[in-house]
Every structure is written in C-alpha cells, then in structure tokens.
Scaffold this motif. Structure first.
Motif, PDB file in Angstrom:
ATOM      1  N   UNK A 204       0.801  -1.220   0.000  1.00  0.00           N
ATOM      2  CA  UNK A 204       0.000   0.000   0.000  1.00  0.00           C
ATOM      3  C   UNK A 204       0.832   1.267   0.000  1.00  0.00           C
ATOM      4  N   UNK A 205       0.147   2.376   0.170  1.00  0.00           N
ATOM      5  CA  UNK A 205       0.768   3.690   0.250  1.00  0.00           C
ATOM      6  C   UNK A 205       1.368   3.861   1.652  1.00  0.00           C
ATOM      7  N   UNK A 206       2.651   4.197   1.715  1.00  0.00           N
ATOM      8  CA  UNK A 206       3.344   4.278   3.001  1.00  0.00           C
ATOM      9  C   UNK A 206       3.493   5.704   3.524  1.00  0.00           C
ATOM     10  N   UNK A 207       2.685   6.623   3.039  1.00  0.00           N
ATOM     11  CA  UNK A 207       2.768   7.991   3.567  1.00  0.00           C
ATOM     12  C   UNK A 207       2.400   8.041   5.047  1.00  0.00           C
ATOM     13  N   UNK A 208       1.632   7.050   5.511  1.00  0.00           N
ATOM     14  CA  UNK A 208       1.287   7.017   6.934  1.00  0.00           C
ATOM     15  C   UNK A 208       2.527   6.810   7.801  1.00  0.00           C
ATOM     16  N   UNK A 209       3.572   6.174   7.272  1.00  0.00           N
ATOM     17  CA  UNK A 209       4.814   6.013   8.032  1.00  0.00           C
ATOM     18  C   UNK A 209       5.465   7.376   8.243  1.00  0.00           C
ATOM     19  N   UNK A 210       5.463   8.194   7.207  1.00  0.00           N
ATOM     20  CA  UNK A 210       6.018   9.552   7.319  1.00  0.00           C
ATOM     21  C   UNK A 210       5.231  10.357   8.344  1.00  0.00           C
ATOM     22  N   UNK A 211       3.891  10.219   8.308  1.00  0.00           N
ATOM     23  CA  UNK A 211       3.047  10.941   9.267  1.00  0.00           C
ATOM     24  C   UNK A 211       3.313  10.473  10.690  1.00  0.00           C
ATOM     25  N   UNK A 212       3.497   9.172  10.875  1.00  0.00           N
ATOM     26  CA  UNK A 212       3.789   8.641  12.214  1.00  0.00           C
ATOM     27  C   UNK A 212       5.126   9.165  12.725  1.00  0.00           C
ATOM     28  N   UNK A 213       6.134   9.204  11.848  1.00  0.00           N
ATOM     29  CA  UNK A 213       7.439   9.721  12.262  1.00  0.00           C
ATOM     30  C   UNK A 213       7.346  11.188  12.663  1.00  0.00           C
TER      31      UNK A 213
END
Length: 382
Positions: A279-288
């Motif tokens: 999937x789209x991993x932009x949520x990892x950037x948001x979590x960081x």
C-alpha cells in the motif's frame, strides 16, 4: 537460565495498573502505541478471517505473495533483490526473527557484539542460544548518541561471530550515520563477521535525517541477515508479523529454526501484512512526524536535565545517575509520586545503559506528555 534476567517492563506495567494518584498514569514504560494503524490493516484482516489460507499451517515460512511484497520493500531500501522463495522467511514478529537468526548462526560460546544501550530482549536471546554478549558503547556527542567505533573494534575478539545492531536503536533512539555504517561494514568484511541488522524502526527518522542501509555497502548482502517487522514502523503490534531476509545459505537454516520454533506465522494476519506492504506508506512519514513532535515536547519540557536527544524511534533516555539518583529508585519515585511509568535500563546493555531510565513516547499524546515537568518535580527529579 541463571543469566536470563527480566527487563523490568512487566514489573513497572503491573505496578502502574495499581497506582491511584492525582494524575492518570503516564504510560511511558512499554512500546505500545496509540498512533493510527495503516488503512488496510483492519478491513483486510476482517475480510480474510473466513478464508482457508487464514486457517492453514502452510506455507511454513510464509505466503509467497507476502514474501514477494517484502522483497519489493527491501529492493527499494537496500538495492538488493531477495528471492522471495529462497531468501525470505516470515516470522511471528521481529523478536522471533532475531531468535531464529541466532539459533541458526551462533554456537555455544560464540560472542555477539551489541550496542550499549540495546534492547534487553536481544541481549537475552543471545544468551538463550548459548552465545556470549559483548558490548560496544554509544557515547553522547553534541547531545546525541554516537557509536564508539574504537570501542566497537576493541569488542571484537577471536570468538566473535556476529554484530547485532539496530538503527534506530532501542531504547536510545540512536541512528547510525553513513560513517558509522561504513566502519561497521569494514569491520565485518575484515574479520569475516555476520551482521544481524534489526531494521524494524528504520524509517522512523527525525530532523530530516537521510536513510542509510548497510546492505548497500559492497559485499554486505552476502553477510547480512535483515530483520523487519510490522510492529513498529507500521504500528501493527498485534498482528505479529516479521521477517528475515538474507543469503540463501543462511536463510535456509533460519527457516528451519523458525519452523521448529512456531511452525507458521499468524495466519489471520498475513493477508493484511501483504496489503499494507503493497500500500501507500505515507502514513509512516506521518507517524514519524508525530513521534518527533512528542520527542520535542519532552525535550522542551525537561530542558536542563541529562536527556539524550533521539534521532529516531519512539523512546529516549534520562541519565538519572548524573542527577544523583539510582535508575531503579528514580523509576519507583516517578510511579509513586508522579504517576509516571518508566523503566530502569538495568540489563539493557552494560555500564552506559545502567545509568538511565527510558521514556517511551509512542502511546501518549502531546498534551499528556506536557505534564511531565510537574510530575518529575513531584518525584523530586526536577
């Protein structure tokens, strides 16, 4: 089992459940998180519950589609293509992966070099397989952790078989930079050492730091076992999906250690793991970014105390010995008088770890973390 000791988290958590105080208990002892799950996690898991693959023993080392998704993730990060069928094993979380790697490669009496501080669960897994942990200290340079490269080289002796390193590292949040990774890889090549690299937090980086992967160094793909997990970067703790990737000659043995340890990864989690990885991993950037906000809230509120600024991950350390307080006593006072659950780092490495308590900031929002100064003052630590 004489040398296999507890890591304190369970004891602090148990005591925290009994505390009655003017504040709700601030839970900084454990790596749970309140950060949102990836969008695919729950719906795909629910949809997979009634499917035959979710209730099967097979494949023992993980669905081929899931292993292919891991391979795609890793080729982007490492520049190296791992064969999904032969060079990747899916495990029940990253910590099982670490144990499998050690079972497959470490004989009784072999030495394994780890950082100091490091996760006590890794230290004790080395001991469980009959290995001997040796420690290379992190030093505080410019307010951040830096691996002591001279001490790392000195820690390697005739019996050393492997280096076991994380970046970002638990519990310190230390991130190895390009120079440090190059020195680690040089040492592995010179001394014919295996690198077991735990990259479960590798994209949780702060302050715009570049991502550096050791497998990109020449000659490291064939001597590195890469551990990954959905539990931290992807926040899917309860799904218990991890993996090991590496050369076929080693991963075959890791796979058998896995099979005779747990037989199969968690069946109902595998479909969701595949969907999340693809999937789209932009949520990892948001979590960081959110974790960095929480880190900064603690650093600002406790300015002037001997905290070490983490470069990534989701915890940081306070040197209570520098404040004249034993870490175990600091932990007791914080819980009793400040309603703060924090774990002393006894057993999380060697002399460096033994000076500190850990604040985990993955499960508490900024507004609650902002109460830390008042709570530490109540415990006589500010």
């Amino acid at each position: 089992m004489t040398d296999i000791v507890g890591f304190g988290i369970d004891r602090v958590a148990r005591n925290a459940d009994r505390v009655t105080a003017r504040w709700p208990v601030l839970r900084l002892e454990n790596l749970d998180t309140d950060l949102p799950l990836p969008p695919e996690a729950v719906p795909v898991t629910a949809a997979a519950l009634s499917t035959p693959p979710a209730n099967s023993w097979l494949p023992f080392t993980g669905d081929l589609d899931l292993r292919a998704a891991i391979a795609d993730l890793l080729v982007d990060r490492t520049g190296h293509h791992y064969d999904p069928a032969e060079e990747i094993v899916v495990t029940s979380g990253g910590t099982e992966a670490a144990l499998d790697c050690l079972l497959a490669t470490i004989d009784p009496g072999d030495e394994v070099v780890l950082g100091d501080p490091t996760y006590a669960g890794l230290v004790n897994r080395v001991r469980l397989v009959g290995g001997v942990p040796r420690f290379a200290p992190y030093r505080v340079v410019g307010g951040e952790w830096r691996l002591d490269l001279d001490a790392l080289r000195a820690a390697v002796g005739p019996a050393t078989r492997a280096l076991l390193l994380m970046s970002p590292s638990m519990p310190s949040g230390a991130v190895l930079d390009e120079e440090e990774w190059r020195a680690v890889c040089d040492l592995c090549r010179e001394r014919d050492l295996l690198l077991v690299y735990d990259g479960a937090m590798e994209r949780l980086l702060f302050d715009g730091r570049p991502f550096v992967h050791p497998v990109r160094e020449p000659g490291m793909a064939e001597r590195t076992l890469v551990i990954g997990s959905l539990s931290k970067e992807f926040r899917m703790i309860g799904w218990r999906v991890g993996w090991v990737a590496g050369p076929r000659s080693l991963v075959e043995h890791v796979g058998w250690a896995h099979v005779y340890n747990t037989t199969t990864p968690v069946g109902i989690a595998r479909a969701a793991a595949t969907a999340v990885l693809r999937g789209d991993h932009t949520h990892v950037t948001a979590a960081a970014a959110e974790l960095q906000r929480r880190r900064d809230t603690i650093l600002t509120g406790l300015a002037g105390l001997p905290l070490v600024r983490p470069a990534g991950g989701w915890s940081l350390l306070l040197d209570t010995v520098a404040m004249g307080v034993d870490p175990a006593e600091a932990s007791r006072r914080l819980l009793r008088d400040g309603a703060v659950a924090a774990t002393a780092m006894t057993g999380w490495g060697d002399a460096v770890a033994a000076r500190h308590i850990r604040f985990v900031f993955s499960a508490e929002p900024v507004d609650r973390l902002a109460t830390l100064p008042e709570r530490l003052a109540a415990a006589g630590l500010r």
